[in-house]
Design a protein around this motif. Structure first.
Motif, short mmCIF file in Angstrom:
data_model
loop_
_atom_site.label_atom_id
_atom_site.label_comp_id
_atom_site.label_asym_id
_atom_site.label_seq_id
_atom_site.Cartn_x
_atom_site.Cartn_y
_atom_site.Cartn_z
N LEU A 79 0.83 -1.21 0.00
CA LEU A 79 0.00 0.00 0.00
C LEU A 79 0.87 1.27 0.00
O LEU A 79 0.60 2.21 -0.75
CB LEU A 79 -0.92 0.00 1.22
CG LEU A 79 -2.15 -0.89 1.14
CD1 LEU A 79 -2.82 -1.00 2.50
CD2 LEU A 79 -3.14 -0.35 0.10
N ALA A 80 1.91 1.27 0.83
CA ALA A 80 2.77 2.45 0.92
C ALA A 80 3.52 2.67 -0.39
O ALA A 80 3.63 3.80 -0.87
CB ALA A 80 3.74 2.30 2.08
N SER A 81 4.05 1.60 -0.97
CA SER A 81 4.81 1.75 -2.21
C SER A 81 3.90 2.15 -3.37
O SER A 81 4.29 2.95 -4.23
CB SER A 81 5.55 0.45 -2.54
OG SER A 81 4.64 -0.59 -2.79
N THR A 82 2.68 1.62 -3.39
CA THR A 82 1.73 2.01 -4.44
C THR A 82 1.37 3.49 -4.32
O THR A 82 1.28 4.20 -5.32
CB THR A 82 0.45 1.16 -4.35
OG1 THR A 82 0.80 -0.22 -4.47
CG2 THR A 82 -0.52 1.52 -5.46
N ALA A 83 1.17 3.95 -3.09
CA ALA A 83 0.87 5.37 -2.87
C ALA A 83 2.01 6.25 -3.36
O ALA A 83 1.79 7.29 -3.99
CB ALA A 83 0.58 5.62 -1.40
N LEU A 84 3.24 5.85 -3.09
CA LEU A 84 4.40 6.61 -3.58
C LEU A 84 4.45 6.61 -5.10
O LEU A 84 4.71 7.64 -5.73
CB LEU A 84 5.69 6.00 -3.02
CG LEU A 84 6.04 6.32 -1.57
CD1 LEU A 84 7.24 5.49 -1.13
CD2 LEU A 84 6.33 7.80 -1.39
N SER A 85 4.18 5.46 -5.70
CA SER A 85 4.28 5.33 -7.15
C SER A 85 3.32 6.26 -7.88
O SER A 85 3.64 6.76 -8.96
CB SER A 85 4.01 3.88 -7.55
OG SER A 85 4.07 3.71 -8.94
N ILE A 86 2.14 6.50 -7.29
CA ILE A 86 1.12 7.27 -8.00
C ILE A 86 1.00 8.71 -7.50
O ILE A 86 0.12 9.44 -7.99
CB ILE A 86 -0.26 6.59 -7.88
CG1 ILE A 86 -0.71 6.50 -6.42
CG2 ILE A 86 -0.24 5.21 -8.52
CD1 ILE A 86 -2.06 5.84 -6.21
N SER A 87 1.87 9.11 -6.58
CA SER A 87 1.67 10.44 -6.00
C SER A 87 2.87 11.37 -6.09
O SER A 87 2.72 12.57 -5.83
CB SER A 87 1.26 10.32 -4.52
OG SER A 87 2.30 9.70 -3.77
N VAL A 88 4.05 10.87 -6.43
CA VAL A 88 5.23 11.73 -6.47
C VAL A 88 5.89 11.65 -7.84
O VAL A 88 5.73 10.65 -8.56
CB VAL A 88 6.26 11.33 -5.38
CG1 VAL A 88 5.65 11.43 -4.00
CG2 VAL A 88 6.78 9.92 -5.62
#
Length: 326
Positions: A79-88
């Protein structure tokens, strides 16, 4: 500059194609209120299943490489890595580095962590390719003449062949003696060169670890990532049904797969703006109403992208607290 120009061109073309058909926010809100919320609940469950399949794939790969990670811990990392992938900006690269670091904290060596990420990436390409091949096969079975207009299928088959060749070469290379490390340690140069060498060495070691996986392990990883893509596609179909849009499943699948090609070009983090525009334009072109198309895409992107960012942020904070207390 080139990226901004590309985004501007895409948005400009979208505005031209959607001129006069973009609904007002009030109309979209009314459509959302009157939507069939049972379909929206199903869409949310499907998106949860998509993320869960990816997390299971990661745990399976780590387990095959000798590392045990608890399910909740693996879910939080995904979840954390997916959030990073789509937000920065440069999200996939940032997410990859984050994932490798967290797997190391969980007990994996850097080589095993890198191998998990590499194999997962290849399986992701393979799963998407299977959807293209399966969809293309269904279209060709129904209308053989459509093969002449199915260039994406040919491209995907080529990519699948290249991926298979890369795996075979990697398995052959693992049996070859590696060059001595003394010469590499004595190499001097600028910081960028040393960094590049370290990245390449890490990728090489990760690839060597990954090639130790059996065919069965690759098959399981491919199966999980195919389920991930199928669940995400089904989420889009469910949101269209929730808004009572009479667009066929085959048409929605074709639109989804076309948008996946757009998403691979990192014009914006997570394809924000570009993906929404492409989906709305595609749905309208397929016969959906402007209001229904906008509302369906809003729900789909909320479930598959925007809500993941805060949830992933909470997961990252949880992982940080766990590592500090360890």
């Amino acid at each position: 500059m080139a990226r901004l120009l590309a985004v501007a061109v895409v948005m400009g073309l979208a505005v031209i194609s959607l001129r006069g058909r973009i609904p007002s926010p009030r109309d979209v809100l009314s459509a959302l209120i009157s939507a069939d919320h049972r379909w929206i609940l199903l869409a949310a469950l499907l998106q949860f299943a998509s993320i869960g399949a990816f997390a299971l794939q990661q745990r399976c790969l780590l387990d095959r490489l000798g590392v045990q990670v608890r399910r909740g811990h693996a879910d939080a990392i995904v979840l954390a890595s997916t959030a990073l992938s789509i937000s920065v900006p440069a999200g996939p690269a940032v997410a990859t580095a984050f994932t490798i670091r967290k797997y190391q904290h969980a007990g994996a060596t850097r080589e095993v962590a890198a191998a998990t990420v590499i194999v997962s990436g290849l399986a992701s390409i393979g799963g998407l390719a299977l959807l293209y091949v399966g969809g293309g096969g269904a279209v060709i079975a129904r209308d053989p003449a459509a093969f002449l207009n199915w260039q994406p299928l040919i491209v995907v088959v080529g990519l699948a062949a290249l991926t298979t060749a890369a795996v075979l070469v990697g398995r052959w290379r693992i049996r070859q003696p590696s060059p001595g490390g003394a010469e590499e340690r004595g190499t001097t140069g600028c910081r960028a060169r040393r960094y590049l060498r370290a990245v390449l060495n890490s990728a090489r070691d990760g690839w060597r670890a990954g090639t130790e996986l059996r065919v069965h392990d690759w098959t399981v990883a491919l199966a999980y990532t195919t389920v991930k893509w199928l669940a995400d596609l089904a989420c889009l179909i469910a949101t269209a049904r929730a808004l009572n849009q009479s667009v066929g499943v085959a048409t929605l699948a074709g639109l989804y797969l076309s948008v996946q090609i757009v998403r691979q070009v990192p014009l914006t983090p997570g394809g924000v703006g570009v993906v929404e525009t492409a989906l709305v334009a595609g749905l309208i072109a397929a016969g959906a109403s402007g209001i229904g198309a906008a509302a369906a895409v809003l729900v789909y992107r909320l479930l598959s992208c925007w809500l993941i960012i805060p949830v992933g942020g909470i997961a990252a904070l949880t992982l940080r607290r766990v590592h500090k207390s360890a």
